[in-house]
Each structure stands twice: as C-alpha cells, then as structure tokens.
Design an enzyme around this catalytic site. Structure first.
Site, PDB file in Angstrom:
ATOM      1  N   ASP A 173       0.850  -1.185   0.000  1.00  0.00           N
ATOM      2  CA  ASP A 173       0.000   0.000   0.000  1.00  0.00           C
ATOM      3  C   ASP A 173       0.892   1.243   0.000  1.00  0.00           C
ATOM      4  OD1 ASP A 173      -2.370   1.458   0.212  1.00  0.00           O
ATOM      5  OD2 ASP A 173      -2.451   1.309   2.387  1.00  0.00           O
ATOM      6  N   LYS A 187      -1.403  -1.526  -4.387  1.00  0.00           N
ATOM      7  CA  LYS A 187      -2.269  -0.340  -4.460  1.00  0.00           C
ATOM      8  C   LYS A 187      -1.363   0.865  -4.704  1.00  0.00           C
ATOM      9  CE  LYS A 187      -5.559  -0.224  -1.040  1.00  0.00           C
ATOM     10  NZ  LYS A 187      -6.027   0.284   0.291  1.00  0.00           N
TER      11      LYS A 187
HETATM   12  P1  IMP Z   1       1.661  -0.336   3.904  1.00  0.00           P
HETATM   13  O1  IMP Z   1       0.847   0.925   3.886  1.00  0.00           O
HETATM   14  O2  IMP Z   1       2.107  -0.713   2.529  1.00  0.00           O
HETATM   15  O3  IMP Z   1       2.775  -0.210   4.888  1.00  0.00           O
HETATM   16  O4  IMP Z   1       0.710  -1.487   4.422  1.00  0.00           O
HETATM   17  C1  IMP Z   1       0.567  -1.688   5.810  1.00  0.00           C
HETATM   18  C2  IMP Z   1      -0.472  -2.688   6.109  1.00  0.00           C
HETATM   19  O5  IMP Z   1      -1.713  -2.026   6.063  1.00  0.00           O
HETATM   20  C3  IMP Z   1      -0.640  -3.872   5.180  1.00  0.00           C
HETATM   21  O6  IMP Z   1       0.248  -4.922   5.453  1.00  0.00           O
HETATM   22  C4  IMP Z   1      -2.058  -4.269   5.493  1.00  0.00           C
HETATM   23  O7  IMP Z   1      -2.083  -5.094   6.648  1.00  0.00           O
HETATM   24  C5  IMP Z   1      -2.695  -2.930   5.800  1.00  0.00           C
HETATM   25  N1  IMP Z   1      -3.500  -2.455   4.643  1.00  0.00           N
HETATM   26  C6  IMP Z   1      -3.153  -1.600   3.677  1.00  0.00           C
HETATM   27  N2  IMP Z   1      -4.171  -1.413   2.805  1.00  0.00           N
HETATM   28  C7  IMP Z   1      -5.176  -2.175   3.271  1.00  0.00           C
HETATM   29  C8  IMP Z   1      -6.524  -2.418   2.816  1.00  0.00           C
HETATM   30  O8  IMP Z   1      -7.016  -1.920   1.789  1.00  0.00           O
HETATM   31  N3  IMP Z   1      -7.247  -3.270   3.583  1.00  0.00           N
HETATM   32  C9  IMP Z   1      -6.778  -3.870   4.716  1.00  0.00           C
HETATM   33  N4  IMP Z   1      -5.536  -3.670   5.153  1.00  0.00           N
HETATM   34  C10 IMP Z   1      -4.757  -2.834   4.446  1.00  0.00           C
END
Ligand code: IMP
Ligand code: MG
Length: 179
Positions: free
Chosen positions: A101, A129
C-alpha cells in the site's frame, strides 16, 4: 455475500487462479535453490498457505510479525514483534505479503531481512495499491498478483479492526462501516 461488503473486487476463483500462476513461477525460478518463504503476519496467512501448497519444489517456511506505532506509519515507527527463526544468511528468501500500500511496512521488512545477508531477497505481494505509495519508497515487488484501485479492501486475510480476515474473497468495505 457479507452485509458489510459493498462490492466483491476479487472472487475466490480469481484469487486461486492467480495463486497457482504465482506458485508456478516461483517453482520454476527457485528450483534447486531451497528458498525460504517468509510470510508477514497476519494479513498474509491465506495467501501464504495457498501459495506454498501450490509450490512444487523443496522450500522452507518462516514468519515475521511487525507492528507500527501511532497514527504515522513511517518505517521509523515500526518494530519487529516476531522475527524469523531460520538463519537467512546465504539463503534465497522470498517475502510474501498481502498488500503493498504505502509501502512503509514492506520497506521495513525488506531492509530488516536484507541485514541478515540472504543470497537473494525478493518480494511477492498478492495486491498492489500504487496510488497510495509513499514517494520515498522505491522498492518494486518482483511478483504481483493484482494491481487494485485506491479502496479499502478486506477478506482473504485482510482486516478492518481484526475482522473480515476469514472471507474467502476480497471485497470493498461499505464506507459506513468505518466512518
Ligand atoms: P503499507 O501501507 O504498505 O505499509 O501497508 C501496511 C499494512 O496495512 C498492510 O500490510 C495491510 O495489513 C494494511 N493495509 C493496507 N491497505 C489495506 C486495505 O485496503 N485493507 C486492509 N488492510 C490494508
Ligand atoms: Mg500485512
């Protein structure tokens, strides 16, 4: 369909067909390398168990669990709740993740594992994403299942407030559930 889900983004069939495709690719590229697949808990549980069951080469499984503090999710505010148990020095390591994300947590995980001096380190994520990416995070996942739009999704391991992880599909949560 669960009453809190607005729309199914990826069906069980779509997920499983992508899982088989990724597992096939990993089986080919890591043949003879005895890779270590590292799952990042908890969101990855479904994807991890489905991928490794479809991998047809000898491999080792391990897990990490990281947590972030506060509302900001910069790498600086993350810590390792549970580290891998295998010695990764000189090993071929593949990180399995549910979603890329902002990229902050994967970036943290990647550098944490890199410090263990693996022979190689690659990233396999079910979802990407890109619209929410932190511009400071320049990592490119090596294997991506599906690129998805900027919507909050749950199911197949992904949660909202620790719920919905058990849904077999990936769906968009109704905004009224979290607003
Ligand atoms: P990051 O923002 O790439 O560090 O992602 C951190 C964490 O946020 C991921 O490992 C997921 O557990 C959670 N996450 C990010 N986007 C979503 C979503 O759309 N749904 C549920 N969890 C999410
Ligand atoms: Mg996760």
């Amino acid at each position: 369909m669960n009453q809190d889900i607005k729309q199914i983004l990826l069906t069980e069939e779509q997920i499983q067909s992508k899982v088989r495709e990724l597992a096939q690719q990993l089986s080919e590229e890591y043949a003879g390398k005895d890779p270590v697949f590292v799952g990042v808990l908890k969101g990855v549980v479904m994807f991890f168990s489905d991928v490794v069951r479809n991998v047809q080469i000898p491999c080792q499984l391990d897990f990490m669990w990281i947590s972030s503090y506060g509302s900001g999710t910069t790498s600086g505010s993350m810590n390792v709740k549970k580290d891998v148990s295998a010695d990764l020095k000189g090993r071929h390591v593949v990180i399995l993740e549910d979603i890329y994300d902002t990229g902050n947590s994967l970036n943290f995980t990647y550098h944490h594992l890199l410090s263990k001096e693996p022979a190689s380190l690659k990233i396999c994520t079910l979802l990407d994403k890109p619209e929410r990416r932190n511009p400071a995070v320049t990592l490119k996942p090596d294997y991506v299942g599906y690129v998805i739009p900027n919507e909050f999704v749950v199911g197949y391991g992904l949660d909202y407030n620790e719920h919905y992880r058990n849904l077999p599909y990936i769906g968009v949560l109704k905004p009224e559930v979290y607003q």
